[in-house]
Design an enzyme around this catalytic site. Structure first.
Site, PDB file in Angstrom:
ATOM      1  N   HIS A 257       0.853  -1.200   0.000  1.00  0.00           N
ATOM      2  CA  HIS A 257       0.000   0.000   0.000  1.00  0.00           C
ATOM      3  C   HIS A 257       0.881   1.239   0.000  1.00  0.00           C
ATOM      4  CE1 HIS A 257      -3.231   2.777   1.090  1.00  0.00           C
ATOM      5  NE2 HIS A 257      -4.028   1.824   0.653  1.00  0.00           N
TER       6      HIS A 257
ATOM      7  N   ASP B 198      -7.943  -5.247  -0.588  1.00  0.00           N
ATOM      8  CA  ASP B 198      -8.353  -6.093  -1.723  1.00  0.00           C
ATOM      9  C   ASP B 198      -8.008  -7.563  -1.555  1.00  0.00           C
ATOM     10  OD1 ASP B 198      -7.469  -3.307  -3.718  1.00  0.00           O
ATOM     11  OD2 ASP B 198      -9.493  -4.067  -3.358  1.00  0.00           O
TER      12      ASP B 198
HETATM   13  C1  SDX Z   1      -5.965   0.117  -3.234  1.00  0.00           C
HETATM   14  O1  SDX Z   1      -4.240   4.610  -2.071  1.00  0.00           O
HETATM   15  C2  SDX Z   1      -5.223   3.988  -1.554  1.00  0.00           C
HETATM   16  O2  SDX Z   1      -5.708   4.308  -0.488  1.00  0.00           O
HETATM   17  C3  SDX Z   1      -5.730   2.801  -2.370  1.00  0.00           C
HETATM   18  C4  SDX Z   1      -6.794   1.933  -1.698  1.00  0.00           C
HETATM   19  C5  SDX Z   1      -8.097   2.687  -1.493  1.00  0.00           C
HETATM   20  O3  SDX Z   1      -8.857   2.318  -0.582  1.00  0.00           O
HETATM   21  O4  SDX Z   1      -8.367   3.590  -2.313  1.00  0.00           O
HETATM   22  O5  SDX Z   1      -6.317   1.469  -0.448  1.00  0.00           O
HETATM   23  C6  SDX Z   1      -7.155   0.734  -2.557  1.00  0.00           C
HETATM   24  O6  SDX Z   1      -5.666   0.488  -4.343  1.00  0.00           O
HETATM   25  C7  SDX Z   1      -5.125  -0.877  -2.479  1.00  0.00           C
HETATM   26  C8  SDX Z   1      -3.903  -1.376  -3.312  1.00  0.00           C
HETATM   27  C9  SDX Z   1      -4.390  -2.471  -4.267  1.00  0.00           C
HETATM   28  N1  SDX Z   1      -3.297  -2.844  -5.199  1.00  0.00           N
HETATM   29  C10 SDX Z   1      -2.682  -4.044  -5.102  1.00  0.00           C
HETATM   30  O7  SDX Z   1      -2.917  -4.878  -4.219  1.00  0.00           O
HETATM   31  C11 SDX Z   1      -1.668  -4.296  -6.216  1.00  0.00           C
HETATM   32  C12 SDX Z   1      -0.386  -4.920  -5.629  1.00  0.00           C
HETATM   33  N2  SDX Z   1       0.293  -3.874  -4.836  1.00  0.00           N
HETATM   34  C13 SDX Z   1       1.286  -3.111  -5.474  1.00  0.00           C
HETATM   35  O8  SDX Z   1       1.345  -3.004  -6.823  1.00  0.00           O
HETATM   36  C14 SDX Z   1       1.830  -1.953  -4.635  1.00  0.00           C
HETATM   37  O9  SDX Z   1       2.023  -2.415  -3.379  1.00  0.00           O
HETATM   38  C15 SDX Z   1       0.998  -0.702  -4.587  1.00  0.00           C
HETATM   39  C16 SDX Z   1       0.698  -0.175  -5.951  1.00  0.00           C
HETATM   40  C17 SDX Z   1      -0.276  -0.919  -3.846  1.00  0.00           C
HETATM   41  C18 SDX Z   1       1.797   0.319  -3.799  1.00  0.00           C
HETATM   42  O10 SDX Z   1       2.861   0.656  -4.572  1.00  0.00           O
HETATM   43  P1  SDX Z   1       4.126   1.395  -3.918  1.00  0.00           P
HETATM   44  O11 SDX Z   1       3.901   1.901  -2.543  1.00  0.00           O
HETATM   45  O12 SDX Z   1       4.576   2.346  -4.976  1.00  0.00           O
HETATM   46  O13 SDX Z   1       5.086   0.213  -3.732  1.00  0.00           O
HETATM   47  P2  SDX Z   1       6.433   0.192  -4.461  1.00  0.00           P
HETATM   48  O14 SDX Z   1       6.135  -0.062  -5.902  1.00  0.00           O
HETATM   49  O15 SDX Z   1       7.191   1.414  -4.068  1.00  0.00           O
HETATM   50  O16 SDX Z   1       7.083  -1.087  -3.820  1.00  0.00           O
HETATM   51  C19 SDX Z   1       8.161  -0.991  -2.944  1.00  0.00           C
HETATM   52  C20 SDX Z   1       8.833  -2.339  -3.080  1.00  0.00           C
HETATM   53  C21 SDX Z   1       9.276  -2.631  -4.504  1.00  0.00           C
HETATM   54  O17 SDX Z   1      10.342  -3.557  -4.412  1.00  0.00           O
HETATM   55  P3  SDX Z   1      11.876  -3.007  -4.647  1.00  0.00           P
HETATM   56  O18 SDX Z   1      11.849  -2.229  -5.960  1.00  0.00           O
HETATM   57  O19 SDX Z   1      12.157  -2.105  -3.459  1.00  0.00           O
HETATM   58  O20 SDX Z   1      12.727  -4.248  -4.690  1.00  0.00           O
HETATM   59  O21 SDX Z   1       7.900  -3.376  -2.746  1.00  0.00           O
HETATM   60  C22 SDX Z   1       7.670  -4.165  -3.895  1.00  0.00           C
HETATM   61  C23 SDX Z   1       8.113  -3.363  -5.105  1.00  0.00           C
HETATM   62  O22 SDX Z   1       8.516  -4.225  -6.162  1.00  0.00           O
HETATM   63  N3  SDX Z   1       6.240  -4.430  -3.935  1.00  0.00           N
HETATM   64  C24 SDX Z   1       5.717  -5.615  -4.174  1.00  0.00           C
HETATM   65  C25 SDX Z   1       4.341  -5.444  -4.067  1.00  0.00           C
HETATM   66  N4  SDX Z   1       4.068  -4.171  -3.772  1.00  0.00           N
HETATM   67  C26 SDX Z   1       5.251  -3.542  -3.703  1.00  0.00           C
HETATM   68  N5  SDX Z   1       6.297  -6.768  -4.461  1.00  0.00           N
HETATM   69  C27 SDX Z   1       5.450  -7.814  -4.649  1.00  0.00           C
HETATM   70  N6  SDX Z   1       4.116  -7.748  -4.567  1.00  0.00           N
HETATM   71  C28 SDX Z   1       3.536  -6.571  -4.275  1.00  0.00           C
HETATM   72  N7  SDX Z   1       2.213  -6.484  -4.182  1.00  0.00           N
END
Ligand code: SDX
Length: 394
Positions: free
Chosen positions: A271, A328
């Site tokens: 998140h 989710d």
């Molecule tokens: C919602 O904003 C809100 O409030 C949204 C929401 C709402 O009520 O409106 O809460 C609803 O959208 C919830 C999120 C739903 N999305 C997912 O579940 C999709 C999977 N999650 C990710 O894609 C990700 O975690 C996000 C998009 C939710 C958050 O992205 P960030 O904070 O930009 O995370 P990041 O890309 O900076 O990740 C940091 C690290 C990275 O690794 P490194 O580059 O440091 O090695 O964590 C990793 C990312 O690759 N990472 C994940 C991951 N999420 C982040 N690795 C594996 N699986 C994941 N889900």
């Protein structure tokens, strides 16, 4: 400007958007609607009462809530011509695309509602959106099934009317399952608002141009559709099903995630704000067990989800990146047990989030300090340069 952080590079007018609607503490896993803790609202409120709280800022009196409920029920019919929009769309159109198209089309029936300065029109648009979005959503579902559309039954509650429009048929009376009704009410409440998330920020940005509320909400629906945002609930179920069908087990899948295989993410985890736990995920997980047991549904996917959560929360890769289940992660298993197809899951998220979008649009529109949104950029392109001599005309 130097030294700008990504946080500061927000809308040019403010480093952060000011709002009094929802408070989140991502480190402590706190979420409050107008100061009330999300667990209390989910426990004690109804979806329409929550909508009132988010939009007007206070809990309604019994009389206010009764009048609000009555007004919403009395606006559930959509124009007969608007029903025909569904004929123009392919039967397998994704319901989120149908929803945003139909909501955008809704504004054409209320040209007066284009005014952003008429409080009565804004009030009427609020009621029309709350009452008609669920009907449009149910019609998108029925369209995908090739079923006849039912007309709303205003004797039913908001949630029960929605369930009947989705699962009722012309052939026999629909009996609402109280377990499904209560669980859906709770899930809609849990999705009702969430501060400046991508779709809400989209609604505010579009609204800041004095575009009408229907167009702003339609834009928010399109933003929510993305698998990184609301579309994640559908993607989680696909992920769980893929793990089950592959037979490779949870640990193997987690290794693929950690190896960052293209297109492999732990959907429903992580998140932008919550870096401890998403309080909604805990509440949804509790509902999952209750609903499936009450419906007598046994779903391997729930067991896989729980195993996936346990494995990830014990793994340094996820702990070090502060990745926890978000709202989710468990919702899809419940929606599936209720009878909704995966393509309807994000539509359910949109119905839940509608009061929050409306509340934010009205807060933005009412604020005299609001100016048109203009996200700032940090230029990283070429320095100034001369046009090449003798280059042939383009
Ligand atoms: C919602 O904003 C809100 O409030 C949204 C929401 C709402 O009520 O409106 O809460 C609803 O959208 C919830 C999120 C739903 N999305 C997912 O579940 C999709 C999977 N999650 C990710 O894609 C990700 O975690 C996000 C998009 C939710 C958050 O992205 P960030 O904070 O930009 O995370 P990041 O890309 O900076 O990740 C940091 C690290 C990275 O690794 P490194 O580059 O440091 O090695 O964590 C990793 C990312 O690759 N990472 C994940 C991951 N999420 C982040 N690795 C594996 N699986 C994941 N889900």
């Amino acid at each position: 400007q130097t030294g700008l952080t990504t946080l500061d590079v927000g809308f040019v007018n403010t480093a952060a958007t000011r709002s009094a609607i929802t408070y989140i503490d991502g480190d402590k896993g706190i979420l409050r609607y107008r100061g009330y803790n999300i667990a209390d609202v989910a426990e004690h409120s109804s979806f329409l009462e929550t909508a009132w709280l988010l939009i007007y800022g206070e809990l309604p009196t019994a009389e206010e809530l009764e009048a609000f409920d009555k007004r919403v029920r009395r606006h559930t019919l959509i124009h007969e011509d608007l029903r025909r929009i569904f004929d123009a769309l392919p039967h397998d159109a994704h319901p989120m695309s149908v929803l945003s198209s139909a909501v955008s089309a809704l504004s054409t029936y209320y040209e007066k509602s284009r005014g952003v300065n008429d409080p009565d029109e804004i009030e009427l648009s609020t009621i029309r959106l709350l009452s008609k979005l669920p009907v449009i959503a149910a019609y998108a579902h029925k369209k995908s099934l090739g079923h006849a559309f039912l007309y709303p039954d205003n004797s039913l509650s908001f949630v029960d009317n929605f369930l009947r429009l989705n699962f009722g048929t012309m052939a026999e009376p629909y009996v609402v399952n109280p377990v499904v009704s209560k669980a859906l009410e709770r899930l809609l409440i849990l999705h009702a608002d969430h501060e400046q998330n991508a779709s809400t920020s989209t609604v505010r940005l579009v609204g800041s141009t004095e575009s009408n509320i229907f167009s702003s909400i339609s834009a928010g629906i399109n933003a929510l559709y993305g698998p990184l945002h609301g579309g994640a609930n559908e993607a989680v179920l696909e992920m769980l099903q893929e793990i089950k069908d592959s037979g490779e087990g949870v640990e193997k899948f987690v290794e693929r995630v950690k190896n960052k295989e293209p297109g492999v993410r732990l959907m429903g985890f992580g998140h932008r704000v919550y870096k401890s736990f998403d309080p909604r995920a805990q509440l949804v997980k509790e509902s999952a067990d209750e609903v499936l047991e009450a419906l007598g549904v046994q779903d391997d996917l729930l067991d896989i989800a729980k195993e996936l959560e346990a494995v990830a929360l014990a793994d340094e890769y996820f702990i070090s990146r502060k990745l926890y289940p978000n709202v989710d992660f468990y919702t899809g298993v419940i929606y599936k047990a209720m009878g909704f197809p995966p393509r309807m899951f994000t539509v359910l998220f949109a119905i839940g989030r509608l009061p929050g979008w409306i509340a934010h649009w009205r807060e933005m529109n009412d604020d005299p300090a609001t100016r048109i949104g203009r996200p700032q950029q940090l230029y990283t392109g070429s320095p100034a340069r001369e046009w090449p001599e003798g280059r042939p005309e383009g």
